[in-house]
Write a protein that holds these residues in place. Structure first.
Motif, PDB file in Angstrom:
ATOM      1  N   PHE A 234      15.055   3.663   0.686  1.00 51.80           N
ATOM      2  CA  PHE A 234      13.837   3.780   1.491  1.00 51.80           C
ATOM      3  C   PHE A 234      12.776   4.557   0.723  1.00 51.80           C
ATOM      4  CE2 PHE A 234      16.276   7.533   2.500  1.00 51.80           C
ATOM      5  CZ  PHE A 234      15.334   8.544   2.672  1.00 51.80           C
ATOM      6  N   SER A 235      11.531   4.296   1.101  1.00 53.45           N
ATOM      7  CA  SER A 235      10.391   4.899   0.432  1.00 53.45           C
ATOM      8  C   SER A 235      10.022   6.231   1.072  1.00 53.45           C
ATOM      9  CB  SER A 235       9.191   3.941   0.517  1.00 53.45           C
ATOM     10  OG  SER A 235       8.005   4.591   0.102  1.00 53.45           O
ATOM     11  N   LYS A 236       9.489   7.124   0.247  1.00 52.13           N
ATOM     12  CA  LYS A 236       8.982   8.400   0.751  1.00 52.13           C
ATOM     13  C   LYS A 236       7.557   8.274   1.292  1.00 52.13           C
ATOM     14  CE  LYS A 236      11.766  10.870  -2.695  1.00 52.13           C
ATOM     15  NZ  LYS A 236      11.725  11.757  -3.883  1.00 52.13           N
ATOM     16  N   MET A 237       6.987   7.093   1.161  1.00 53.44           N
ATOM     17  CA  MET A 237       5.618   6.861   1.617  1.00 53.44           C
ATOM     18  C   MET A 237       5.567   6.788   3.144  1.00 53.44           C
ATOM     19  SD  MET A 237       3.166   3.696   0.462  1.00 53.44           S
ATOM     20  CE  MET A 237       4.301   2.490   1.124  1.00 53.44           C
ATOM     21  N   ASN A 238       4.577   7.420   3.739  1.00 50.70           N
ATOM     22  CA  ASN A 238       4.386   7.370   5.192  1.00 50.70           C
ATOM     23  C   ASN A 238       3.677   6.057   5.553  1.00 50.70           C
ATOM     24  OD1 ASN A 238       3.689   7.678   7.865  1.00 50.70           O
ATOM     25  ND2 ASN A 238       2.758   9.702   7.631  1.00 50.70           N
ATOM     26  N   PRO A 239       4.337   5.123   6.235  1.00 52.81           N
ATOM     27  CA  PRO A 239       3.690   3.846   6.531  1.00 52.81           C
ATOM     28  C   PRO A 239       2.597   3.938   7.580  1.00 52.81           C
ATOM     29  CG  PRO A 239       5.815   3.951   7.610  1.00 52.81           C
ATOM     30  CD  PRO A 239       5.717   5.179   6.761  1.00 52.81           C
ATOM     31  N   ASP A 240       2.504   5.083   8.273  1.00 53.83           N
ATOM     32  CA  ASP A 240       1.440   5.280   9.253  1.00 53.83           C
ATOM     33  C   ASP A 240       0.140   5.738   8.603  1.00 53.83           C
ATOM     34  OD1 ASP A 240       3.212   4.643  11.270  1.00 53.83           O
ATOM     35  OD2 ASP A 240       3.744   6.725  11.678  1.00 53.83           O
ATOM     36  N   LYS A 241       0.257   6.512   7.521  1.00 54.98           N
ATOM     37  CA  LYS A 241      -0.903   7.064   6.822  1.00 54.98           C
ATOM     38  C   LYS A 241      -0.619   7.026   5.325  1.00 54.98           C
ATOM     39  CE  LYS A 241      -2.675  10.864   8.433  1.00 54.98           C
ATOM     40  NZ  LYS A 241      -2.818  12.261   8.924  1.00 54.98           N
ATOM     41  N   VAL A 242      -0.871   5.900   4.707  1.00 49.79           N
ATOM     42  CA  VAL A 242      -0.530   5.719   3.300  1.00 49.79           C
ATOM     43  C   VAL A 242      -1.479   6.536   2.423  1.00 49.79           C
ATOM     44  CG1 VAL A 242      -0.324   4.061   1.415  1.00 49.79           C
ATOM     45  CG2 VAL A 242       0.422   3.429   3.719  1.00 49.79           C
ATOM     46  N   ASP A 243      -0.906   7.420   1.644  1.00 48.47           N
ATOM     47  CA  ASP A 243      -1.689   8.221   0.707  1.00 48.47           C
ATOM     48  C   ASP A 243      -1.835   7.415  -0.587  1.00 48.47           C
ATOM     49  OD1 ASP A 243      -2.697  10.024  -1.144  1.00 48.47           O
ATOM     50  OD2 ASP A 243      -1.517  11.711  -0.396  1.00 48.47           O
ATOM     51  N   VAL A 244      -2.970   6.734  -0.738  1.00 47.75           N
ATOM     52  CA  VAL A 244      -3.153   5.859  -1.899  1.00 47.75           C
ATOM     53  C   VAL A 244      -3.446   6.652  -3.175  1.00 47.75           C
ATOM     54  CG1 VAL A 244      -3.925   3.951  -0.458  1.00 47.75           C
ATOM     55  CG2 VAL A 244      -5.620   5.495  -1.475  1.00 47.75           C
ATOM     56  N   VAL A 245      -3.749   7.936  -3.035  1.00 52.21           N
ATOM     57  CA  VAL A 245      -3.897   8.780  -4.219  1.00 52.21           C
ATOM     58  C   VAL A 245      -2.519   9.073  -4.798  1.00 52.21           C
ATOM     59  CG1 VAL A 245      -4.722  10.997  -5.083  1.00 52.21           C
ATOM     60  CG2 VAL A 245      -6.039   9.771  -3.334  1.00 52.21           C
ATOM     61  N   LYS A 246      -1.567   9.343  -3.925  1.00 52.33           N
ATOM     62  CA  LYS A 246      -0.204   9.619  -4.349  1.00 52.33           C
ATOM     63  C   LYS A 246       0.543   8.342  -4.727  1.00 52.33           C
ATOM     64  CE  LYS A 246       3.947  12.114  -2.840  1.00 52.33           C
ATOM     65  NZ  LYS A 246       4.563  12.898  -1.730  1.00 52.33           N
ATOM     66  N   PHE A 247       0.207   7.224  -4.039  1.00 57.76           N
ATOM     67  CA  PHE A 247       0.886   5.950  -4.283  1.00 57.76           C
ATOM     68  C   PHE A 247      -0.141   4.857  -4.606  1.00 57.76           C
ATOM     69  CE2 PHE A 247       3.437   8.274  -1.088  1.00 57.76           C
ATOM     70  CZ  PHE A 247       4.601   8.451  -1.817  1.00 57.76           C
ATOM     71  N   PRO A 248      -0.835   4.971  -5.739  1.00 58.80           N
ATOM     72  CA  PRO A 248      -1.878   3.994  -6.068  1.00 58.80           C
ATOM     73  C   PRO A 248      -1.334   2.599  -6.321  1.00 58.80           C
ATOM     74  CG  PRO A 248      -1.429   5.400  -7.966  1.00 58.80           C
ATOM     75  CD  PRO A 248      -0.682   5.994  -6.811  1.00 58.80           C
ATOM     76  N   GLY A 249      -0.053   2.491  -6.623  1.00 59.07           N
ATOM     77  CA  GLY A 249       0.529   1.180  -6.881  1.00 59.07           C
ATOM     78  C   GLY A 249       0.547   0.274  -5.677  1.00 59.07           C
ATOM     79  N   VAL A 250       0.341   0.834  -4.475  1.00 61.73           N
ATOM     80  CA  VAL A 250       0.385   0.020  -3.257  1.00 61.73           C
ATOM     81  C   VAL A 250      -0.677  -1.081  -3.273  1.00 61.73           C
ATOM     82  CG1 VAL A 250      -1.178   1.485  -1.892  1.00 61.73           C
ATOM     83  CG2 VAL A 250       0.609   0.159  -0.738  1.00 61.73           C
ATOM     84  N   PHE A 251      -1.791  -0.858  -3.990  1.00 61.47           N
ATOM     85  CA  PHE A 251      -2.846  -1.870  -4.071  1.00 61.47           C
ATOM     86  C   PHE A 251      -2.377  -3.125  -4.831  1.00 61.47           C
ATOM     87  CE2 PHE A 251      -5.558   2.053  -3.776  1.00 61.47           C
ATOM     88  CZ  PHE A 251      -6.122   1.762  -2.548  1.00 61.47           C
ATOM     89  N   ASP A 252      -1.360  -2.975  -5.651  1.00 59.98           N
ATOM     90  CA  ASP A 252      -0.899  -4.068  -6.510  1.00 59.98           C
ATOM     91  C   ASP A 252       0.307  -4.805  -5.934  1.00 59.98           C
ATOM     92  OD1 ASP A 252      -2.815  -3.251  -8.439  1.00 59.98           O
ATOM     93  OD2 ASP A 252      -1.404  -1.751  -9.207  1.00 59.98           O
ATOM     94  N   VAL A 253       0.712  -4.428  -4.731  1.00 56.92           N
ATOM     95  CA  VAL A 253       1.941  -4.983  -4.158  1.00 56.92           C
ATOM     96  C   VAL A 253       1.621  -6.135  -3.205  1.00 56.92           C
ATOM     97  CG1 VAL A 253       3.970  -4.491  -2.739  1.00 56.92           C
ATOM     98  CG2 VAL A 253       3.140  -2.776  -4.364  1.00 56.92           C
ATOM     99  N   PRO A 254       1.961  -7.375  -3.566  1.00 59.30           N
ATOM    100  CA  PRO A 254       1.753  -8.498  -2.650  1.00 59.30           C
ATOM    101  C   PRO A 254       2.778  -8.454  -1.509  1.00 59.30           C
ATOM    102  CG  PRO A 254       2.868  -9.257  -4.631  1.00 59.30           C
ATOM    103  CD  PRO A 254       2.538  -7.805  -4.859  1.00 59.30           C
ATOM    104  N   TRP A 255       2.381  -8.958  -0.350  1.00 62.69           N
ATOM    105  CA  TRP A 255       3.297  -8.965   0.785  1.00 62.69           C
ATOM    106  C   TRP A 255       3.019 -10.163   1.676  1.00 62.69           C
ATOM    107  CZ3 TRP A 255       1.124  -7.996   5.772  1.00 62.69           C
ATOM    108  CH2 TRP A 255      -0.204  -7.511   5.766  1.00 62.69           C
ATOM    109  N   THR A 256       4.045 -10.551   2.410  1.00 60.58           N
ATOM    110  CA  THR A 256       3.891 -11.602   3.412  1.00 60.58           C
ATOM    111  C   THR A 256       4.159 -10.992   4.776  1.00 60.58           C
ATOM    112  OG1 THR A 256       6.194 -12.275   3.066  1.00 60.58           O
ATOM    113  CG2 THR A 256       4.497 -13.475   1.836  1.00 60.58           C
TER     114      THR A 256
END
Length: 433
Positions: A234-256
């Protein structure tokens, strides 16, 4: 989205401290928009787009998960989805199920009054523990308190649940692992995670939204390191309030994406990353089946084999008998464990496994994190003939009961401890798993 809309979205999270303003119990779940539309950056704002917003606002969905409105044949299920680990939605698949038709709270409260369920916090937090409650006690409280039933379906309830059609024939039948029951009320949500087993998650009531992400993007989403013996993460990222400074890779993740309505199911491959939100009164079943390395064999699969079949008519390895305080979840498949022990002999070019060899296998397989005593396990459940030399044929002859005892001792990642009965939902009332 304009400046006002962006600010309102942020205000929902920062001021109301909720995962989404529309999660409030006063809002009709039908009004919740999904998938979310990525907002535009307000002019002059220093904030990255999607910062401290729910997962999904950082990048738009690549589209819906593949859907079927007719039953999927077991061979097609293998060829098009299981073998390549591709999710699928089965629309209306549970519409003819007894549980789908009759499992209201009142029915469950009176029909299964003596059954227990495992209970955890409504918004999943894996640093917290779990409790045990009677099903009626849970149903009396879950709409008012921060609790959510995530439990093995009691044995007594299996006759009202059908086996998903894609699993009725072939090799799948050897690997049916565990059947779970989920009951919650508006505001439930999971962490971003993946599971070791394949599962078919079927919704009986309410609505659930799924974000689905291929495992190759795990490193961009803040997943922690896991021991080699653990198949989930599991991820340490909070899915309610995504910290994109801490997890900038989220912008590059495709999803369905997929939205389940009552009667719908989704196939989630083992190891496939997902995040789930529930709205309204939600009730789900998940049937877990173990990924297997052997070739899929359909066998003689006739039309009769694909008829409505209940779960009481098939073998599932890990179950829960009403009244037990021990609700076992997450153990490895006992047949897979047998194969691992035989495979260990082959790899080491040994004809038999001694106590010393078993101890090495035990600690290598569990990375030293197992719960049991390997000496006691070997002497009691492995070397049943007392020869001190267990051959591949001996492993093949081990009973299911013995294999399950070995699994209990080896699988530290499973949930197997006795759960204290929940008295209240204060933090000091929790019992660690």
């Amino acid at each position: 989205m304009d400046v006002v809309g962006y600010c309102v979205a942020l205000a929902c999270i920062l001021v109301a401290a909720m995962p989404n303003c529309l999660d409030a119990t006063t809002v009709d779940p039908a009004t919740v928009a999904f998938p979310p539309v990525r907002p535009s950056r307000p002019y002059g704002s220093p904030l990255p787009v999607g910062h401290e917003m729910q997962l999904g606002y950082q990048r738009e969905s690549d589209g819906p998960v593949t859907e079927y409105t007719e039953d999927l044949h077991p061979q097609d299920f293998w060829d098009k989805h299981v073998s390549i680990k591709k999710p699928a939605v089965l629309r209306g698949h549970k519409n003819d199920e007894a549980a789908f038709k009759v499992w209201t709270d009142d029915y469950l409260r009176t029909t299964y009054a003596d059954q227990h369920v495992r209970v955890e916090l409504k918004q999943e937090n894996r640093s917290f523990g779990a409790w045990r409650m009677t099903l009626p006690a849970f149903l009396d409280r879950y709409k008012k308190e921060n609790i959510y039933a995530v439990t093995v379906l009691p044995e007594a309830m299996r006759h009202e649940v059908k086996v998903p059609t894609p699993l009725l024939c072939g090799t799948y039948r050897k690997y049916l692992q565990e059947l779970n029951l989920w009951i919650g009320y508006t505001g439930t949500r999971s962490v971003v995670h993946y599971d070791a087993d394949h599962n078919i998650h079927c919704l009986l009531a309410g609505r659930k939204d799924f974000i689905m992400i291929d495992r190759e993007y795990e490193y961009k989403l803040g997943f922690g390191r896991r021991p080699g013996y653990v198949g989930s993460g599991f991820s340490k990222m909070n899915p309610d309030k995504v910290d994109v400074v801490k997890f900038p890779g989220v912008f590059d993740v495709p999803w369905t994406h997929a939205t389940l309505n009552p009667g719908d199911c989704i196939f989630i491959p083992g190891g496939y990353i997902h995040q789930v939100r529930g709205y309204g009164r939600t009730m789900s079943e998940t049937l877990l089946f173990t990924p297997f390395e052997e070739d899929f064999e359909l066998g003689n699969c006739t039309a009769d084999d694909l008829k409505y079949t209940t779960l009481k008519d098939v073998e599932i390895y890990w179950t829960y008998l009403g009244g037990d305080s021990d609700i076992e979840m997450g153990y490895m498949n006992p047949l897979l464990l047998r194969n691992l022990m035989i495979q260990s002999l082959t790899e080491q070019q040994k004809k038999s496994m001694s106590l010393k060899t078993f101890i090495s296998f035990f600690f290598e397989t569990t990375s030293g994190q197992a719960q049991g005593d390997p000496v006691q396990i070997y002497k009691t459940y492995v070397d049943v003939n007392g020869t001190g030399a267990v051959t591949a044929d001996d492993f093949a002859a081990l009973s299911l009961a013995n294999l399950k005892e070995i699994a209990r001792g080896m699988d530290a990642s499973a949930v197997s401890r006795k759960l204290a009965e929940l008295k209240d939902t204060r933090p000091d009332a929790k019992t660690e798993l």
